[in-house]
Motif scaffolding. Structure first.
Motif, PDB file in Angstrom:
ATOM      1  N   SER A  44       1.220  -3.618  -0.799  1.00 17.04           N
ATOM      2  CA  SER A  44       1.166  -2.735   0.362  1.00 17.04           C
ATOM      3  C   SER A  44       2.207  -1.623   0.362  1.00 17.04           C
ATOM      4  O   SER A  44       2.499  -1.067   1.414  1.00 17.04           O
ATOM      5  CB  SER A  44       1.318  -3.565   1.650  1.00 17.04           C
ATOM      6  OG  SER A  44       0.261  -4.468   1.773  1.00 17.04           O
ATOM      7  N   ALA A  47       0.764   1.606   1.805  1.00 19.56           N
ATOM      8  CA  ALA A  47       0.517   1.461   3.239  1.00 19.56           C
ATOM      9  C   ALA A  47       1.825   1.400   4.024  1.00 19.56           C
ATOM     10  O   ALA A  47       1.918   1.943   5.121  1.00 19.56           O
ATOM     11  CB  ALA A  47      -0.320   0.216   3.516  1.00 19.56           C
ATOM     12  N   TYR A  51       2.330   3.978   6.998  1.00 14.03           N
ATOM     13  CA  TYR A  51       2.444   3.506   8.375  1.00 14.03           C
ATOM     14  C   TYR A  51       3.899   3.375   8.834  1.00 14.03           C
ATOM     15  O   TYR A  51       4.154   2.983   9.967  1.00 14.03           O
ATOM     16  CB  TYR A  51       1.726   2.164   8.538  1.00 14.03           C
ATOM     17  CG  TYR A  51       0.233   2.298   8.401  1.00 14.03           C
ATOM     18  CD1 TYR A  51      -0.534   2.888   9.395  1.00 14.03           C
ATOM     19  CD2 TYR A  51      -0.419   1.838   7.265  1.00 14.03           C
ATOM     20  CE1 TYR A  51      -1.907   3.023   9.268  1.00 14.03           C
ATOM     21  CE2 TYR A  51      -1.794   1.959   7.123  1.00 14.03           C
ATOM     22  CZ  TYR A  51      -2.532   2.560   8.133  1.00 14.03           C
ATOM     23  OH  TYR A  51      -3.889   2.682   7.998  1.00 14.03           O
ATOM     24  N   CYS A  53       6.327   1.209   8.095  1.00 14.70           N
ATOM     25  CA  CYS A  53       6.740  -0.131   8.494  1.00 14.70           C
ATOM     26  C   CYS A  53       6.960  -0.984   7.242  1.00 14.70           C
ATOM     27  O   CYS A  53       6.561  -0.594   6.154  1.00 14.70           O
ATOM     28  CB  CYS A  53       5.745  -0.767   9.446  1.00 14.70           C
ATOM     29  SG  CYS A  53       4.069  -0.856   8.840  1.00 14.70           S
ATOM     30  N   LEU A  55       5.790  -3.479   5.378  1.00 12.43           N
ATOM     31  CA  LEU A  55       4.668  -4.342   5.035  1.00 12.43           C
ATOM     32  C   LEU A  55       4.892  -5.157   3.768  1.00 12.43           C
ATOM     33  O   LEU A  55       4.134  -6.076   3.485  1.00 12.43           O
ATOM     34  CB  LEU A  55       3.390  -3.517   4.891  1.00 12.43           C
ATOM     35  CG  LEU A  55       2.918  -2.837   6.163  1.00 12.43           C
ATOM     36  CD1 LEU A  55       1.707  -1.978   5.881  1.00 12.43           C
ATOM     37  CD2 LEU A  55       2.606  -3.872   7.232  1.00 12.43           C
ATOM     38  N   ARG A  64       1.599  -7.413  11.184  1.00  8.56           N
ATOM     39  CA  ARG A  64       1.026  -6.069  11.309  1.00  8.56           C
ATOM     40  C   ARG A  64      -0.156  -5.774  10.398  1.00  8.56           C
ATOM     41  O   ARG A  64      -1.027  -4.995  10.752  1.00  8.56           O
ATOM     42  CB  ARG A  64       2.123  -5.036  11.047  1.00  8.56           C
ATOM     43  CG  ARG A  64       3.284  -5.256  12.007  1.00  8.56           C
ATOM     44  CD  ARG A  64       4.044  -4.090  12.413  1.00  8.56           C
ATOM     45  NE  ARG A  64       3.301  -2.890  12.653  1.00  8.56           N
ATOM     46  CZ  ARG A  64       3.831  -1.684  12.587  1.00  8.56           C
ATOM     47  NH1 ARG A  64       5.093  -1.544  12.282  1.00  8.56           N
ATOM     48  NH2 ARG A  64       3.123  -0.617  12.829  1.00  8.56           N
ATOM     49  N   LEU A  65      -0.170  -6.364   9.212  1.00 10.25           N
ATOM     50  CA  LEU A  65      -1.172  -5.996   8.220  1.00 10.25           C
ATOM     51  C   LEU A  65      -2.614  -6.311   8.629  1.00 10.25           C
ATOM     52  O   LEU A  65      -3.509  -5.492   8.387  1.00 10.25           O
ATOM     53  CB  LEU A  65      -0.835  -6.640   6.875  1.00 10.25           C
ATOM     54  CG  LEU A  65      -1.483  -6.031   5.641  1.00 10.25           C
ATOM     55  CD1 LEU A  65      -1.260  -4.528   5.561  1.00 10.25           C
ATOM     56  CD2 LEU A  65      -0.962  -6.716   4.385  1.00 10.25           C
ATOM     57  N   ILE A  68      -3.945  -3.462  10.778  1.00  9.68           N
ATOM     58  CA  ILE A  68      -4.058  -2.241   9.974  1.00  9.68           C
ATOM     59  C   ILE A  68      -5.281  -2.308   9.080  1.00  9.68           C
ATOM     60  O   ILE A  68      -6.072  -1.362   9.012  1.00  9.68           O
ATOM     61  CB  ILE A  68      -2.776  -2.024   9.138  1.00  9.68           C
ATOM     62  CG1 ILE A  68      -1.615  -1.631  10.043  1.00  9.68           C
ATOM     63  CG2 ILE A  68      -3.004  -0.984   8.043  1.00  9.68           C
ATOM     64  CD1 ILE A  68      -0.255  -1.630   9.346  1.00  9.68           C
ATOM     65  N   ARG A  69      -5.467  -3.418   8.415  1.00 13.61           N
ATOM     66  CA  ARG A  69      -6.586  -3.543   7.480  1.00 13.61           C
ATOM     67  C   ARG A  69      -7.933  -3.556   8.212  1.00 13.61           C
ATOM     68  O   ARG A  69      -8.913  -3.011   7.719  1.00 13.61           O
ATOM     69  CB  ARG A  69      -6.409  -4.775   6.610  1.00 13.61           C
ATOM     70  CG  ARG A  69      -5.146  -4.591   5.727  1.00 13.61           C
ATOM     71  CD  ARG A  69      -5.024  -5.572   4.651  1.00 13.61           C
ATOM     72  NE  ARG A  69      -5.911  -5.202   3.559  1.00 13.61           N
ATOM     73  CZ  ARG A  69      -6.166  -5.985   2.535  1.00 13.61           C
ATOM     74  NH1 ARG A  69      -5.609  -7.165   2.463  1.00 13.61           N
ATOM     75  NH2 ARG A  69      -6.988  -5.598   1.581  1.00 13.61           N
ATOM     76  N   GLN A  71      -8.568  -1.937  11.005  1.00 12.90           N
ATOM     77  CA  GLN A  71      -8.805  -0.547  11.398  1.00 12.90           C
ATOM     78  C   GLN A  71      -9.248   0.286  10.203  1.00 12.90           C
ATOM     79  O   GLN A  71     -10.175   1.099  10.303  1.00 12.90           O
ATOM     80  CB  GLN A  71      -7.560   0.060  12.043  1.00 12.90           C
ATOM     81  CG  GLN A  71      -7.771   1.470  12.553  1.00 12.90           C
ATOM     82  CD  GLN A  71      -8.883   1.557  13.585  1.00 12.90           C
ATOM     83  OE1 GLN A  71      -9.069   0.652  14.405  1.00 12.90           O
ATOM     84  NE2 GLN A  71      -9.649   2.627  13.543  1.00 12.90           N
ATOM     85  N   GLU A  72      -8.588   0.114   9.070  1.00 12.95           N
ATOM     86  CA  GLU A  72      -8.986   0.849   7.875  1.00 12.95           C
ATOM     87  C   GLU A  72     -10.417   0.514   7.473  1.00 12.95           C
ATOM     88  O   GLU A  72     -11.184   1.405   7.096  1.00 12.95           O
ATOM     89  CB  GLU A  72      -8.036   0.529   6.714  1.00 12.95           C
ATOM     90  CG  GLU A  72      -6.663   1.123   6.878  1.00 12.95           C
ATOM     91  CD  GLU A  72      -5.693   0.722   5.781  1.00 12.95           C
ATOM     92  OE1 GLU A  72      -4.653   1.399   5.661  1.00 12.95           O
ATOM     93  OE2 GLU A  72      -5.971  -0.255   5.038  1.00 12.95           O
TER      94      GLU A  72
END
Length: 103
Positions: A44, A47, A51, A53, A55, A64-65, A68-69, A71-72
């Motif tokens: 990551s 990413a 983002y 952050c 990760l 958090r991941l 994020i994943r 949404q992606e």
């Protein structure tokens, strides 16, 4: 067509097929994602920078991941023509990452 994948981003392996079925053949493509994808935190770095952050840290990635994943994947699904995306919300593991999962 229902496509079942282990974790978010696996759709990229068959993106042309999904696109052709959904957009060119006007088919219905739904996607079911088994895991959250947090087990791939070691990969990551891009990413994390994007983002802003941490990760690459397992604890931070677990928090958090997954969001994020998801949404992606939803954004990719819009481009590919995915009708519905369903998430199994199973924790990722090294077995799932290696494609050796049992249901």
């Amino acid at each position: 067509m229902l496509v079942v994948i282990a974790h978010p981003d696996d759709e990229s392996e068959l993106s042309v097929t999904l696109y052709k079925i959904a957009k060119e053949q006007h088919g219905t493509v739904d996607l079911y994602v088994i895991t959250n994808g947090e087990a791939g935190f070691r990969y990551s770095a891009l990413a994390a920078a994007y983002y802003n952050c941490k990760l690459m840290n397992a604890v931070e990635a677990k928090k958090r991941l997954p969001a994020i994943r998801r949404q992606e994947l939803r954004e990719a699904g819009k481009v590919l023509g995915i009708s519905h995306t369903y998430f199994g919300h199973q924790p990722g593991s090294r077995w799932i990452q290696a494609g050796m999962f049992h249901m």
